[in-house]
Design an enzyme around this catalytic site. Structure first.
Site, short mmCIF file in Angstrom:
data_model
loop_
_atom_site.label_atom_id
_atom_site.label_comp_id
_atom_site.label_asym_id
_atom_site.label_seq_id
_atom_site.Cartn_x
_atom_site.Cartn_y
_atom_site.Cartn_z
N HIS A 50 0.79 -9.57 8.41
CA HIS A 50 -0.90 -8.79 8.03
C HIS A 50 -0.97 -10.33 7.45
CE1 HIS A 50 -0.78 -4.41 7.44
NE2 HIS A 50 -1.24 -5.49 8.40
N GLU A 134 3.14 1.71 8.23
CA GLU A 134 4.62 1.69 7.69
C GLU A 134 4.52 3.36 6.80
OE1 GLU A 134 6.79 -0.24 4.71
OE2 GLU A 134 7.54 1.62 3.84
N CYS A 198 11.57 -1.91 -1.54
CA CYS A 198 12.83 -2.83 -0.81
C CYS A 198 13.23 -3.60 -2.17
CB CYS A 198 13.03 -3.48 0.49
SG CYS A 198 11.97 -4.73 -0.05
N ASN A 228 0.60 -5.51 0.15
CA ASN A 228 1.96 -6.40 -0.88
C ASN A 228 1.55 -7.65 -1.67
OD1 ASN A 228 3.79 -8.96 0.20
ND2 ASN A 228 3.30 -7.94 2.36
S1 SF4 Z 1 8.74 -6.41 1.82
FE1 SF4 Z 1 10.58 -5.00 2.37
S2 SF4 Z 1 11.23 -3.59 3.62
FE2 SF4 Z 1 8.98 -5.36 4.18
S3 SF4 Z 1 9.64 -6.37 6.00
FE3 SF4 Z 1 10.07 -7.64 3.83
S4 SF4 Z 1 12.31 -6.83 3.45
FE4 SF4 Z 1 11.55 -5.52 4.98
#
Ligand code: SF4
Length: 291
Positions: A50, A134, A198, A228
């Protein structure tokens, strides 16, 4: 945890955890390697990450974005770090496309826990964004209703439960996950929780909060479409209301630094290093121009 740049009156604190996480870096490396070997007929299912600048960079190397498996004319398809739905996986196999699976191992872990809970008779709740790829992918592996909740309020409208299993989108805020789990405990006979946030996310969020507490202006860099990064900005905003989410250096405004003594900088998991460096250089230039 972070380093402090001295020079003028305004100090800049940059998060060490800013930028690509392990899963995104792995996906980029796989795509770059494939482009180097044979860029012809190379596609990603949806944007690989993204971040529009990184996607444009890949496109210039021949990696084309297709939104649906049906649109891939043949050749290779790369599944991104968010994972792929069961339906799309089946379609790609049926069409005999060559598959490069860049699903992050941490996302696969969340998928495994979802299947485990379902197999053992737990109703499944995912704390996350219902329309995030996801979450859509995780849901697709469960053939019954999955409850996706964005917070305590939406979780409160559900239940009571006999057996409830709870997992989180891997980039979810730890604080919010804890709140939801606490709230469903009150209305359930049995709750089984797997913390699928994670480690890269946990470390990034902790460091961002730590920096946001020390500064009087916080800059969070990442795609406006990056969940995120949006979450990171909102976590920082709770601690430091003068938090700005930007995508690139050109989005910075010099007035944000007026009267500020300490400026913090972090970035989402899908933000390339070169963009962070650009923003850092521009912040440096702006603070120098103010001294
Ligand atoms: S944020 Fe965490 S779960 Fe997502 S791609 Fe990165 S390491 Fe993997």
């Amino acid at each position: 945890m972070c380093y402090l740049q001295r020079g003028n009156d305004v100090k800049l604190l940059v998060a060490k955890s800013a930028g690509f996480c392990f899963g995104v870096k792995r996906a980029m490396d796989l795509a770059l390697e494939a482009a180097r070997k044979d860029p012809k007929r190379l596609h990603t299912l949806g944007p690989l990450i993204h971040n529009p600048q990184a996607v444009e960079y890949l496109e210039n190397l021949g990696v084309k974005v297709k939104e649906r498996v049906e649109d891939v004319p043949g050749g290779t398809v790369i599944f991104r770090s968010h994972g792929v739905s069961l339906q799309d996986l089946k379609k790609a196999r049926r069409r005999r496309l060559r598959i490069i699976d860049a699903t992050c191992p941490m996302v696969k872990r969340a998928q495994r826990f979802a299947k485990f809970l379902h197999r053992h008779g737990y109703a499944l709740m995912i704390v996350g964004d219902a329309d995030h790829p996801e979450v859509e992918a995780i849901r697709s592996y469960i053939d019954e209703k999955v409850h996706v909740v964005g917070g305590v309020e939406s979780a409160g409208r559900l239940g009571p439960w006999e057996k409830l299993g709870v997992i989180a989108q891997t980039t979810q805020s730890s604080g919010l996950f804890r709140e939801v789990v606490a709230s469903v405990l009150e209305r359930s006979k049995e709750v089984r929780v797997f913390n699928t946030i994670c480690q890269a996310t946990t470390i990034r969020q902790k460091e961002a909060i730590d920096i946001a507490r020390k500064v009087d202006c916080m800059v969070v860099v990442g795609g406006y479409n990056s969940g995120n990064t949006q979450r990171l900005a909102s976590i920082c905003k709770e601690v430091q209301p003068r938090t700005y989410h930007i995508e690139k250096a050109g989005d910075l405004r010099s007035r944000w630094l007026t009267g500020r003594k300490r400026v913090g900088l972090t970035a989402g998991a899908s933000t390339p290093h070169w963009i962070i460096k650009d923003v850092e250089a521009e912040l440096q230039r702006l603070k120098d121009s103010k001294s």
